[in-house]
Each structure stands twice: as C-alpha cells, then as structure tokens.
Scaffold this active site. Structure first.
Site, short mmCIF file in Angstrom:
data_model
loop_
_atom_site.label_atom_id
_atom_site.label_comp_id
_atom_site.label_asym_id
_atom_site.label_seq_id
_atom_site.Cartn_x
_atom_site.Cartn_y
_atom_site.Cartn_z
N SER A 247 0.86 -1.19 0.00
CA SER A 247 0.00 0.00 0.00
C SER A 247 0.89 1.23 0.00
O SER A 247 2.01 1.19 0.54
CB SER A 247 -0.87 0.01 1.26
N TYR B 215 -0.94 -0.84 10.29
CA TYR B 215 -1.07 -1.18 8.86
C TYR B 215 0.20 -0.78 8.11
O TYR B 215 0.76 -1.57 7.34
CB TYR B 215 -2.30 -0.44 8.31
N1 NAD Z 1 -8.32 -0.40 -2.29
C1 NAD Z 1 -7.24 0.35 -2.11
O1 NAD Z 1 -7.23 1.55 -2.41
C2 NAD Z 1 -5.98 -0.23 -1.57
C3 NAD Z 1 -4.90 0.64 -1.37
C4 NAD Z 1 -3.71 0.13 -0.89
C5 NAD Z 1 -3.59 -1.22 -0.62
N2 NAD Z 1 -4.65 -2.04 -0.81
C6 NAD Z 1 -4.44 -3.46 -0.51
O2 NAD Z 1 -5.03 -4.25 -1.52
C7 NAD Z 1 -5.38 -5.52 -0.98
C8 NAD Z 1 -6.81 -5.84 -1.38
O3 NAD Z 1 -7.67 -4.91 -0.76
P1 NAD Z 1 -9.06 -4.42 -1.39
O4 NAD Z 1 -8.96 -2.96 -1.49
O5 NAD Z 1 -9.41 -5.22 -2.59
O6 NAD Z 1 -10.04 -4.76 -0.15
P2 NAD Z 1 -11.23 -5.81 0.03
O7 NAD Z 1 -11.63 -5.68 1.45
O8 NAD Z 1 -12.26 -5.64 -1.04
O9 NAD Z 1 -10.53 -7.23 -0.22
C9 NAD Z 1 -9.76 -7.87 0.74
C10 NAD Z 1 -10.08 -9.34 0.69
O10 NAD Z 1 -9.22 -10.01 1.63
C11 NAD Z 1 -10.03 -10.92 2.38
N3 NAD Z 1 -9.42 -11.18 3.67
C12 NAD Z 1 -9.38 -10.33 4.72
N4 NAD Z 1 -8.79 -10.94 5.77
C13 NAD Z 1 -8.47 -12.19 5.35
C14 NAD Z 1 -7.83 -13.31 5.99
N5 NAD Z 1 -7.44 -13.25 7.26
N6 NAD Z 1 -7.63 -14.42 5.27
C15 NAD Z 1 -8.05 -14.50 3.98
N7 NAD Z 1 -8.66 -13.49 3.34
C16 NAD Z 1 -8.86 -12.35 4.02
C17 NAD Z 1 -11.39 -10.26 2.49
O11 NAD Z 1 -12.41 -11.16 2.82
C18 NAD Z 1 -11.53 -9.63 1.11
O12 NAD Z 1 -12.17 -10.50 0.21
C19 NAD Z 1 -5.14 -5.43 0.53
O13 NAD Z 1 -3.91 -6.02 0.85
C20 NAD Z 1 -5.09 -3.93 0.77
O14 NAD Z 1 -4.30 -3.62 1.91
C21 NAD Z 1 -5.85 -1.58 -1.27
#
Ligand code: NAD
Length: 279
Positions: free
Chosen positions: A146, A158
């Site tokens: 991130s 985080y």
């Molecule tokens: N959306 C953004 O802007 C953004 C920015 C920076 C980083 N990220 C990173 O991208 C990745 C995906 O995030 P997203 O935005 O798609 O969010 P999201 O919440 O839509 O997806 C995250 C997924 O991970 C699953 N998950 C959570 N805890 C878990 C566990 N203990 N075991 C297995 N699965 C688990 C959730 O059920 C979900 O399906 C994450 O690592 C997040 O930190 C996202």
C-alpha cells in the site's frame, strides 16, 4: 494462442480473491490462461470470482482459508497441488486495516493486521517457494502492499505491516534468485473497490488524485500484477511498483505551488486540473 495466453498451463493462488482487487487479479490471470485457487475467508463472494474465472475457460477452486492460520496457509498450497498438480504463482493480496491510530489501537488488532498482512504472506510465500524449488518451477510471488507503507495515514500497525511486506519481497528476491523465482510488490493507492464506494458505478471521480482526477480501478492493479507474473517482466525482481495516479507524490507544498502555476499556465494556454485538498 500462447502469446495471448502467456500463463496457459500455470497455476496461481490468489488470496483475498473473493472480491475487490484480489478478484480482479484472479480473473486477469485466468484470462491469461492460469488455473486459480481462490482463497478467502469470505465464503459468500468466492463463487462469483470462480464463475468469472470459469467464464474464461479456466479452472477455479474456492477455499475458505484464513491468512492468520498456519494450517489454512498449508491447505492453500496443498489444494493447488492436489487440484492442479503444480504451483507457479502466489499473489498475496488479502489484507486488512484496523481502527485506531497509534494511541488507540489494541494489541489484538495490531496482531490481526500483522498476521493477515505480513506473517500470513511470509508463511505462504515460504511454503510455496519450497514447493516451487522442489518441482523446479521458476515461480513468481507478488505481494500487495500500500502507499501507506511510506505515506503516513494514522494507522501505524497497517503501515508497519506493509513496509515489512515490501522488505520481505526484497529478501525473497535475493534468496530465491538462484532458483529463478521472482518476488515483487505492488503499492496501490486510492483504488476504487465496491465496499468502500458502496456502488458498482464506474464513477470514480476523486479530485484528490492528480492523474485524471479519479480513483484507480482494480482492473488496473490486476494489469500490473499480470505484468509482474509474465515473462514481460522477466528481469524485474525485488521491486515495489507504485500504482496510485501520483496520489502519494502530492504534498501540501506541491499543491500550493501547483495552484500558483495553474494561474500562470492558464494564461499560457495550458489549463490544468487542480487536485483537491491533499488526503
Ligand atoms: N483499495 C485500495 O485503495 C488499496 C490501497 C492500498 C492497498 N490495498 C491493498 O489491496 C489488498 C486488497 O484490498 P481491497 O482494497 O481489494 O479490499 P477488500 O476488502 O475488497 O478485499 C480484501 C479481501 O481479503 C479478504 N481477507 C481479509 N482478511 C483475510 C484473511 N485473514 N484471510 C483471507 N482473506 C482475508 C477479504 O475477505 C476480502 O475479500 C489489501 O492487501 C489492501 O491492503 C488496497
């Protein structure tokens, strides 16, 4: 066909693939020919991802698996080997944040974030790499970090987990290089996901983001992940690639100067988009 589907015959585990960025990555890799282990704790949404994979003519297995549990991590790798007979790619996408800044966050929440965002990916990558080496597979590992690994967001648990993940990628790249296994990180920011926007609408306008004044799309992160697991990125390992429309580059001082420049450039005939307040 092979250059259209560079991942044909390969197998990937994508964690957190029930929705959001993980789903987009799983589907993109399937479109490119890979069979996918869809791993998540969100049982309700995994079938949607699996159907999208199968719509591309690839095989999908869904697995209820929790990144915080070592036995579940082993089951992900076991499932890939049992169902598809090999493992080429791991995408450590599952990630969570927890409420509370430095003064407020609980030990339990710190542990949960570290287990999900750092220790789980560490253990999964380790187990997967051991299998890849045994099988002589030139595997690829991608970790979703991130921008908050380096840009503070009042969530030190985080941020600490994500910067740890990026360092893990560097060490994996070094230690796994002799086996032809590559490891890279993606550092997204401002990606529009359904839950956060509370809509599936393509309207992702966000004046805080310098490039195109909009949020990024999961499909754009997926395209980068795809690049990092194909031969197109053959010589790239140990890298962290930012994808955020330059959100993490916009500082208060840059914004102030940009506003002054906007007036000058407007007079010169170069009207520009002025980002909103810095996040
Ligand atoms: N959306 C953004 O802007 C953004 C920015 C920076 C980083 N990220 C990173 O991208 C990745 C995906 O995030 P997203 O935005 O798609 O969010 P999201 O919440 O839509 O997806 C995250 C997924 O991970 C699953 N998950 C959570 N805890 C878990 C566990 N203990 N075991 C297995 N699965 C688990 C959730 O059920 C979900 O399906 C994450 O690592 C997040 O930190 C996202």
């Amino acid at each position: 066909m092979s250059n259209i589907q560079p991942l044909l015959g390969q197998v990937a585990i994508v964690t957190g693939a029930a929705k959001g960025i993980g789903r987009a990555i799983a589907v993109r890799l399937a479109e490119s020919g890979a069979d996918i282990v869809v791993a998540d704790i969100d049982v309700a949404n995994m079938p949607v991802t699996a159907q999208a994979i199968e719509a591309h003519g690839r095989r999908a297995v869904t697995l209820e698996a929790d990144m915080r549990k070592e036995s579940d991590i082993d089951r992900m790798v076991d499932q890939a080997l049992q169902s598809f007979g090999r493992l080429d790619i791991v995408v450590n996408n599952a990630g969570i944040n927890a409420p509370g800044g430095f003064l407020g966050v609980s030990r339990q929440d710190i542990r949960s974030v570290f287990d999900t965002d750092l220790i789980g990916p560490f253990m999964l990558s380790q187990r997967a790499a051991r299998e890849m080496i045994k099988a002589g597979i030139r595997g690829r590992i991608v970790c979703i970090s991130s921008i908050h690994s380096v840009v503070p967001h009042y969530c030190p648990h985080y941020s600490a987990a994500k910067i740890g993940l990026e360092q893990l990628v560097i060490d994996m790249a070094l230690e796994l290089a002799p086996y032809g296994i590559r490891a890279n990180a993606i550092r997204p920011g401002g990606i529009a996901i359904r839950g956060r926007l509370e809509t599936d609408s393509p309207d992702v306008a966000n004046p805080n983001i310098p490039y195109e004044g909009r949020n990024g799309l999961p499909s754009e992160v997926a395209a980068l992940a795809h690049f990092l697991v194909t031969e197109d990125s053959h010589y790239i390992t140990g890298a962290t690639v930012t994808i955020d429309g330059a959100l993490s580059r916009m500082t208060y001082s840059a914004l102030a100067r940009r506003r002054r420049l906007a007036e000058e450039q407007h007079d010169l005939g170069f009207p520009i988009h002025i980002p909103g307040p810095v996040l």
